[in-house]
Enzyme design. Structure first.
Site, PDB file in Angstrom:
ATOM      1  N   TYR A 134       0.827  -1.210   0.000  1.00 48.32           N
ATOM      2  CA  TYR A 134       0.000   0.000   0.000  1.00 48.32           C
ATOM      3  C   TYR A 134       0.864   1.265   0.000  1.00 48.32           C
ATOM      4  CZ  TYR A 134      -2.918   3.823   1.630  1.00 48.32           C
ATOM      5  OH  TYR A 134      -3.535   5.046   1.741  1.00 48.32           O
ATOM      6  N   HIS A 187      -3.759  16.526  -2.291  1.00 48.93           N
ATOM      7  CA  HIS A 187      -4.147  16.581  -0.881  1.00 48.93           C
ATOM      8  C   HIS A 187      -3.950  17.968  -0.274  1.00 48.93           C
ATOM      9  CE1 HIS A 187      -4.312  12.318  -1.478  1.00 48.93           C
ATOM     10  NE2 HIS A 187      -4.455  12.025  -0.198  1.00 48.93           N
ATOM     11  N   ASN A 230       1.522  11.414   5.837  1.00 49.59           N
ATOM     12  CA  ASN A 230       0.916  10.554   6.840  1.00 49.59           C
ATOM     13  C   ASN A 230       1.589  10.837   8.175  1.00 49.59           C
ATOM     14  OD1 ASN A 230      -1.243   8.764   6.708  1.00 49.59           O
ATOM     15  ND2 ASN A 230      -0.175   7.407   5.288  1.00 49.59           N
ATOM     16  N   TYR A 275     -15.557  29.952  47.354  1.00 47.82           N
ATOM     17  CA  TYR A 275     -14.828  28.855  46.719  1.00 47.82           C
ATOM     18  C   TYR A 275     -13.681  29.331  45.837  1.00 47.82           C
ATOM     19  CZ  TYR A 275     -18.550  25.474  47.903  1.00 47.82           C
ATOM     20  OH  TYR A 275     -19.428  24.665  48.557  1.00 47.82           O
ATOM     21  N   ARG A 307     -10.774  29.778  48.452  1.00 51.12           N
ATOM     22  CA  ARG A 307     -10.296  28.641  49.251  1.00 51.12           C
ATOM     23  C   ARG A 307     -10.163  27.349  48.466  1.00 51.12           C
ATOM     24  NH1 ARG A 307     -15.229  25.939  52.031  1.00 51.12           N
ATOM     25  NH2 ARG A 307     -16.925  27.384  51.605  1.00 51.12           N
ATOM     26  N   PHE A 310      -1.172   6.548  12.325  1.00 49.86           N
ATOM     27  CA  PHE A 310      -1.457   7.937  11.972  1.00 49.86           C
ATOM     28  C   PHE A 310      -2.697   8.482  12.673  1.00 49.86           C
ATOM     29  CE2 PHE A 310      -3.220   5.015   8.783  1.00 49.86           C
ATOM     30  CZ  PHE A 310      -4.560   5.163   9.084  1.00 49.86           C
ATOM     31  N   GLU A 328     -11.859   5.403   5.439  1.00 48.73           N
ATOM     32  CA  GLU A 328     -11.457   6.057   6.683  1.00 48.73           C
ATOM     33  C   GLU A 328     -12.737   6.442   7.422  1.00 48.73           C
ATOM     34  OE1 GLU A 328      -8.933   9.066   5.039  1.00 48.73           O
ATOM     35  OE2 GLU A 328      -7.693   7.538   4.077  1.00 48.73           O
TER      36      GLU A 328
END
Length: 522
Positions: free
Chosen positions: A55, A85, A197, A281, A284, A329, A413
């Site tokens: 791949y 991409h 990646n 609060y 303290r 990844f 994906e």
């Protein structure tokens, strides 16, 4: 430059990566690493020549993983992936974060599991050392097949495309190559995929968040202690015996820091018998609230350090006959702690806003709105509107991005982390927090002035003096935005924390006690 970091061998930390990005440390490739990189690249060349199907080396990407690519097209495939991409949108990320992305990618590739060529690593290092930093859009990563879009933009300049910061301005990489007299890198099989990646976008935002949130945590304790003095609160809730029976380390550290800053205070001594039973609060419970945020920060630091030294490529090349297409990844291991830290940062702002509000109420002997002639003057009424707005904005940013997933890549994906959004949101929240703390510091310094001639302990006195060097006491209305910006500057440049630490050292007051090693920054 005498400090050397060996990529692929030494342990990368938040401090080291920031120093490399700032030019204080030089990252190098040793002969040992060069051998590993060349060996890994040789495995890829063997896979291509033997036509073994792997791949990303001789197949398409994502849902095209079953599409075989011929040997002669394997190089073109790498150029195509960087271009196709590069789909990020929005403003460029800060230059420092882009530089951190380059550094962390080199360290990952140098471990010898990605098949990248030595010449590619050397060119990335050239970009780092010559401050030729790629412009990377802030949006477009879903934080799972790696940070594909931002990493594609990050490495377009390697092949002569994209834009970069160069000599103080942005320009095309093509123009830089011509000016420098160098050629684009010729990517080999697998290299484009190895470059894009990975989780370096998520990771780089985590690195900055670790640094910024630590500083905010330190400042919150200091400013909170100064507010407590202005409000004439008690230091009894910081007694170590109380925290020994609920021994969260973060809580114990904050209690120790607060008690150390409040010891030997004339202001504190002046009201020991005032009859006030307990404080609200936001005073303290600082050890419990600030301490919980410190615990979240520590978790983020631990996981960021792991990721800094991890290989998040895919596929992983162990040999020419042993490759694994897995999921290193995937950004989920970082997305969750980043979302957790976002809540932790927002909570520091929530409690800070409450202390600011208390100081303008006219309680505990302070004038209403922290100014004596209220009516003619609005005094410090309106800065708290800003903290209220910032606190609410932070609350809207606390929805965990990692709780969502939108399938991509035609379902290949089908679960993504959205960790890139987690990292960006955390830094947005910290940015708002820094302003919230600046406004609290503005109020606390004013409140303490109403307690004069009584003095606080030496650490807080040093902090107050430094604050007054930047912003004067207000006896009438003025443009408080200028004051806020001045105090924001001394918080974000770490000088406020540095002044407190220097005063602690000068007076031999162990501000971090036994907890320094565990909760120190790096």
């Amino acid at each position: 430059m005498s400090v050397i970091f060996k990529y692929g061998i030494d342990q990368l930390t938040v401090g080291v990566v920031l120093d490399i990005a700032a030019g204080k440390t030089k990252g190098v490739l040793t002969p040992e690493v060069i051998t590993k990189v060349n060996t890994s690249n040789g495995y890829v060349q063997t896979i291509v020549s033997q036509h073994t199907t792997v791949y990303g080396i001789n197949t398409g990407f994502g849902p095209l993983c079953d599409t075989k690519i011929s040997e002669e097209d394997t190089r073109a495939l790498q150029y195509n992936i960087l271009q196709s991409h590069s789909v990020g949108v929005g403003n460029p990320i800060p230059e420092e974060i882009a530089r951190i992305m380059l550094i962390t990618k080199v360290h990952a590739l140098a471990q010898g599991y990605s098949g990248a060529a030595l010449s590619t690593l050397e060119r990335i290092i050239w970009h780092i050392e010559n401050h030729v930093t790629p412009l990377v859009p802030e949006k477009g990563s879903v934080g799972a097949s790696g940070d594909l879009a931002p990493l594609s933009h990050l490495f377009l300049p390697l092949i002569g495309l994209g834009k970069v910061w160069y000599k103080g301005q942005t320009t095309s990489m093509e123009a830089v190559l011509q000016r420098e007299g160098i050629q684009p890198v010729v990517l080999g099989p697998k290299e484009g995929l190895a470059l894009i990646n990975g989780t370096q976008f998520i990771l780089s935002f985590a690195v900055k968040a670790v640094q910024r949130l630590y500083n905010a945590l330190e400042a919150a304790d200091i400013i909170g202690a100064l507010s407590l003095e202005g409000l004439m609160g008690t230091h009894k809730p910081f007694d170590p015996r109380l925290h020994a029976i609920r021994p969260f380390p973060g809580n114990q550290l904050v209690a120790h820091r607060l008690k150390t800053m409040l010891d030997n205070s004339e202001i504190m001594a002046s009201h020991v018998d005032c009859g006030r039973v307990q404080d609200p609060y936001s005073l303290r419970c600082m050890p419990q609230v600030h301490g919980a945020s410190r615990t979240a920060w520590l978790h983020l630091l631990e996981l960021t350090t792991i990721e800094l030294n991890a290989v998040t490529d895919n596929p992983i090349i162990f040999s020419d006959t042993d490759t694994i297409s897995g999921g290193n990844f995937h950004g989920q291991p970082m997305a969750l702690p980043l979302d957790y830290a976002t809540v932790a940062a927002a909570e520091l702002g929530n409690i800070s806003d409450r202390r600011s509000y208390m100081m303008i109420e006219g309680r505990y002997g302070l004038p209403k709105l922290l100014i004596e002639d209220a009516g003619l003057n609005s005094g410090f009424m309106i800065p708290q509107y800003t903290t209220a707005a910032l606190v609410t904005e932070n609350k809207t940013l606390c929805f965990p991005a990692s709780a969502d997933s939108v399938p991509t890549s035609l379902g290949q994906e089908d679960h993504v982390s959205m960790g890139s959004i987690s990292g960006r949101k955390l830094n947005q929240v910290i940015g708002n927090l820094e302003y919230i703390l600046a406004i609290e510091l503005l109020y606390a310094a004013q409140a303490v002035d109403f307690r004069r001639p009584l003095k606080s302990g030496p650490i807080l006195e040093a902090v107050h003096r430094y604050t007054r060097e930047k912003v004067s006491f207000a006896n009438k209305d003025r443009i408080f935005a200028y004051d806020i910006e001045a105090l924001h500057q001394i918080i974000t440049d770490h000088s406020l924390v540095r002044v407190a630490n220097e005063a602690a050292a000068q007076h031999q007051l162990p501000l971090n006690g036994i907890y320094h090693d565990q909760f120190g920054l790096y």
